[in-house]
Design an enzyme around this catalytic site. Structure first.
Site, PDB file in Angstrom:
ATOM      1  N   CYS A 113       0.819  -1.225   0.000  1.00  0.00           N
ATOM      2  CA  CYS A 113       0.000   0.000   0.000  1.00  0.00           C
ATOM      3  C   CYS A 113       0.853   1.276   0.000  1.00  0.00           C
ATOM      4  O   CYS A 113       0.334   2.358  -0.260  1.00  0.00           O
ATOM      5  CB  CYS A 113      -0.937   0.018   1.195  1.00  0.00           C
ATOM      6  N   HIS A 172      -3.503   7.186   3.208  1.00  0.00           N
ATOM      7  CA  HIS A 172      -3.901   5.876   2.703  1.00  0.00           C
ATOM      8  C   HIS A 172      -5.315   5.592   3.215  1.00  0.00           C
ATOM      9  O   HIS A 172      -5.629   5.835   4.375  1.00  0.00           O
ATOM     10  CB  HIS A 172      -2.916   4.825   3.229  1.00  0.00           C
ATOM     11  N   ASN A 213     -10.223   0.165   0.304  1.00  0.00           N
ATOM     12  CA  ASN A 213      -8.758   0.173   0.292  1.00  0.00           C
ATOM     13  C   ASN A 213      -8.275  -0.382  -1.055  1.00  0.00           C
ATOM     14  O   ASN A 213      -8.489  -1.551  -1.350  1.00  0.00           O
ATOM     15  CB  ASN A 213      -8.268  -0.699   1.458  1.00  0.00           C
TER      16      ASN A 213
HETATM   17  O1  UT7 Z   1      -3.792  -1.361   3.710  1.00  0.00           O
HETATM   18  C1  UT7 Z   1      -2.905  -1.991   4.547  1.00  0.00           C
HETATM   19  C2  UT7 Z   1      -3.044  -1.569   5.921  1.00  0.00           C
HETATM   20  N1  UT7 Z   1      -4.267  -2.107   6.479  1.00  0.00           N
HETATM   21  C3  UT7 Z   1      -4.792  -1.552   7.542  1.00  0.00           C
HETATM   22  O2  UT7 Z   1      -4.306  -0.543   7.987  1.00  0.00           O
HETATM   23  C4  UT7 Z   1      -5.965  -2.240   8.180  1.00  0.00           C
HETATM   24  C5  UT7 Z   1      -5.856  -2.115   9.669  1.00  0.00           C
HETATM   25  N2  UT7 Z   1      -6.899  -2.817  10.412  1.00  0.00           N
HETATM   26  C6  UT7 Z   1      -8.187  -2.434  10.405  1.00  0.00           C
HETATM   27  O3  UT7 Z   1      -8.561  -1.530   9.686  1.00  0.00           O
HETATM   28  C7  UT7 Z   1      -9.134  -3.130  11.368  1.00  0.00           C
HETATM   29  O4  UT7 Z   1      -8.391  -3.944  12.240  1.00  0.00           O
HETATM   30  C8  UT7 Z   1     -10.218  -4.000  10.676  1.00  0.00           C
HETATM   31  C9  UT7 Z   1     -11.218  -3.085   9.983  1.00  0.00           C
HETATM   32  C10 UT7 Z   1      -9.586  -4.918   9.663  1.00  0.00           C
HETATM   33  C11 UT7 Z   1     -10.975  -4.807  11.705  1.00  0.00           C
HETATM   34  O5  UT7 Z   1     -11.519  -3.967  12.705  1.00  0.00           O
HETATM   35  P1  UT7 Z   1     -11.325  -4.291  14.249  1.00  0.00           P
HETATM   36  O6  UT7 Z   1     -12.051  -3.279  14.987  1.00  0.00           O
HETATM   37  O7  UT7 Z   1      -9.845  -4.395  14.501  1.00  0.00           O
HETATM   38  O8  UT7 Z   1     -12.058  -5.660  14.381  1.00  0.00           O
HETATM   39  P2  UT7 Z   1     -11.502  -7.078  14.868  1.00  0.00           P
HETATM   40  O9  UT7 Z   1     -10.673  -7.689  13.792  1.00  0.00           O
HETATM   41  O10 UT7 Z   1     -10.890  -6.952  16.210  1.00  0.00           O
HETATM   42  O11 UT7 Z   1     -12.853  -7.857  15.021  1.00  0.00           O
HETATM   43  C12 UT7 Z   1     -13.825  -7.475  15.981  1.00  0.00           C
HETATM   44  C13 UT7 Z   1     -15.026  -8.371  15.819  1.00  0.00           C
HETATM   45  C14 UT7 Z   1     -14.654  -9.852  15.773  1.00  0.00           C
HETATM   46  O12 UT7 Z   1     -15.686 -10.572  16.431  1.00  0.00           O
HETATM   47  P3  UT7 Z   1     -15.480 -11.128  17.917  1.00  0.00           P
HETATM   48  O13 UT7 Z   1     -14.276 -12.008  17.830  1.00  0.00           O
HETATM   49  O14 UT7 Z   1     -15.244  -9.898  18.740  1.00  0.00           O
HETATM   50  O15 UT7 Z   1     -16.757 -11.819  18.172  1.00  0.00           O
HETATM   51  C15 UT7 Z   1     -14.680 -10.168  14.307  1.00  0.00           C
HETATM   52  O16 UT7 Z   1     -14.946 -11.521  14.048  1.00  0.00           O
HETATM   53  O17 UT7 Z   1     -15.661  -8.078  14.570  1.00  0.00           O
HETATM   54  C16 UT7 Z   1     -15.812  -9.304  13.839  1.00  0.00           C
HETATM   55  N3  UT7 Z   1     -15.711  -8.991  12.413  1.00  0.00           N
HETATM   56  C17 UT7 Z   1     -16.792  -8.687  11.684  1.00  0.00           C
HETATM   57  N4  UT7 Z   1     -18.093  -8.578  11.973  1.00  0.00           N
HETATM   58  C18 UT7 Z   1     -18.936  -8.226  10.984  1.00  0.00           C
HETATM   59  C19 UT7 Z   1     -14.606  -8.978  11.630  1.00  0.00           C
HETATM   60  N5  UT7 Z   1     -14.964  -8.653  10.385  1.00  0.00           N
HETATM   61  C20 UT7 Z   1     -16.297  -8.478  10.379  1.00  0.00           C
HETATM   62  C21 UT7 Z   1     -17.223  -8.125   9.389  1.00  0.00           C
HETATM   63  N6  UT7 Z   1     -18.517  -8.000   9.727  1.00  0.00           N
HETATM   64  N7  UT7 Z   1     -16.855  -7.879   8.111  1.00  0.00           N
END
Ligand code: UT7
Length: 329
Positions: free
Chosen positions: A113, A253, A283
């Site tokens: 990225c 980004h 993204n």
């Molecule tokens: O471009 C390269 C650089 N990339 C980035 O900078 C991305 C950085 N990371 C992020 O933007 C975030 O970490 C994400 C958007 C990818 C995820 O957000 P988060 O707040 O960190 O969520 P998480 O991964 O901690 O997941 C929280 C909960 C989980 O459920 P439990 O385990 O708490 O029950 C996930 O399973 O959200 C759940 N979850 C979803 N729920 C509904 C994960 N994806 C989804 C989804 N829809 N699409």
């Protein structure tokens, strides 16, 4: 010595729109989660027969037109991508063929990225050293081809698109005042495609295990992203001799609105001066900052003297920031 400038920009996104409602039909997700956790509402998806080089070519043609140069004046083509048409030959060579520019050097550059910023830095060095006069920089990604639409953790995030610009010492545009880049290979596994390289060539097993898709530890990547983009931006501003208050536009980004808001707060840039495409394109990896820069130029037309702060972060891990100043010729 005259500094290198961006004298023209272009971008291209495919027609097909993939909305959050569409994703609700594919994986266990919902619009509320996607919007509140990422800021994304839609992303663009390339047609089955539309590839990274096709999108890059369209962005390149519009950048050449915007720079007002003849394509024959281009001395070198750099393409930033992590989703090339082929492992080899380079996507840059394929675009060169389509542009009819046989003979000039062409190469792909892989910094995930952060690729657009890495390519800007590389072109700045080429131009300021006198090695080349006009460089065509392209960032293009067909992420839909490497996104696992069975994995809700990643499939809601990515979209397709391309950006391009012409770097030169002559002409009006954005002077590249300072660029800072960095990387940390110790964190390589936080965001990667496990198979397809020589360590793990394609096999029935790798396909069965869905190893030819993007795998990401989102939470960990998030923490690194904020920290690295903040420090790279501070360093770039320091190099450019500018204080935070002088930033006219932040062009980050487009990975997550929460990351963008945190950066805006730390750099004291009001949200109306933060340029965002995340809601409509998600993204697009290397293309993300380039598409945002092109749309900023077309929609908001920054004034002569305005300072832009660009910053990106991605797999590698890699990161970077650049300070640009709009100038007359
Ligand atoms: O471009 C390269 C650089 N990339 C980035 O900078 C991305 C950085 N990371 C992020 O933007 C975030 O970490 C994400 C958007 C990818 C995820 O957000 P988060 O707040 O960190 O969520 P998480 O991964 O901690 O997941 C929280 C909960 C989980 O459920 P439990 O385990 O708490 O029950 C996930 O399973 O959200 C759940 N979850 C979803 N729920 C509904 C994960 N994806 C989804 C989804 N829809 N699409």
């Amino acid at each position: 010595m005259k500094k290198a400038k961006i004298i023209g920009t272009g971008s291209y996104v495919p027609e097909k729109v993939l909305t959050n409602a569409d994703l609700e039909k594919i994986v266990d997700t919902n619009d509320e989660w996607i919007v509140s956790r990422t800021g994304m509402k839609e992303r663009r998806i390339a047609a089955d027969d539309e590839f990274t080089s096709d999108m890059g070519l369209k962005a390149a043609q519009s950048a050449i037109e915007s720079a007002g140069i003849e394509k024959t004046e281009i001395d070198c083509i750099l393409v930033a991508t992590l989703s090339p048409d082929h492992v080899f030959p380079s996507t840059a060579c394929i675009i060169q063929r389509e542009l009819g520019l046989e003979g000039i050097p062409c190469l792909d550059l892989q910094a995930a990225c952060s690729g657009y910023l890495y390519a800007l830095a590389q072109s700045k060095a080429f131009v300021e050293s006198g090695m080349y006069k006009n460089i065509l920089v392209i960032a293009s990604e067909k992420l839909s081809a490497i996104t696992d639409y069975e994995d809700r953790n990643t499939c809601v995030l990515f979209g397709d698109g391309a950006a391009a610009c012409i770097i030169s010492q002559e002409g009006a545009g954005y002077v590249i005042d300072a660029i800072t880049l960095g990387s940390d290979g110790c964190q390589a596994k936080l965001l990667h495609m496990p198979a397809g390289g020589v360590r793990s060539p394609a096999s029935t097993e790798t396909v069965k295990n869905r190893e030819h898709f993007i795998h990401m530890n989102g939470k960990e990547v998030f923490k690194h992203a904020v920290r690295r983009m903040e420090s790279a931006s501070e360093e770039a501003l320091l190099k450019a001799g500018l204080s935070k208050e002088k930033v006219s536009w932040l062009v980050p980004h487009q990975a997550n609105i929460r990351i963008i808001e945190t950066l805006a707060k730390r750099f004291c840039v009001p949200m109306e001066r933060v340029f965002m495409t995340i809601h409509k394109y998600g993204n697009t990896s290397a293309s993300s900052v380039g598409i945002a820069l092109d749309e900023l130029e077309k929609e908001k037309t920054p004034k002569v003297g305005d300072h832009l702060l660009l910053t990106a972060f991605g797999a590698g891990l890699t990161w970077g920031a650049a300070v640009l100043t709009k100038e007359l010729a």
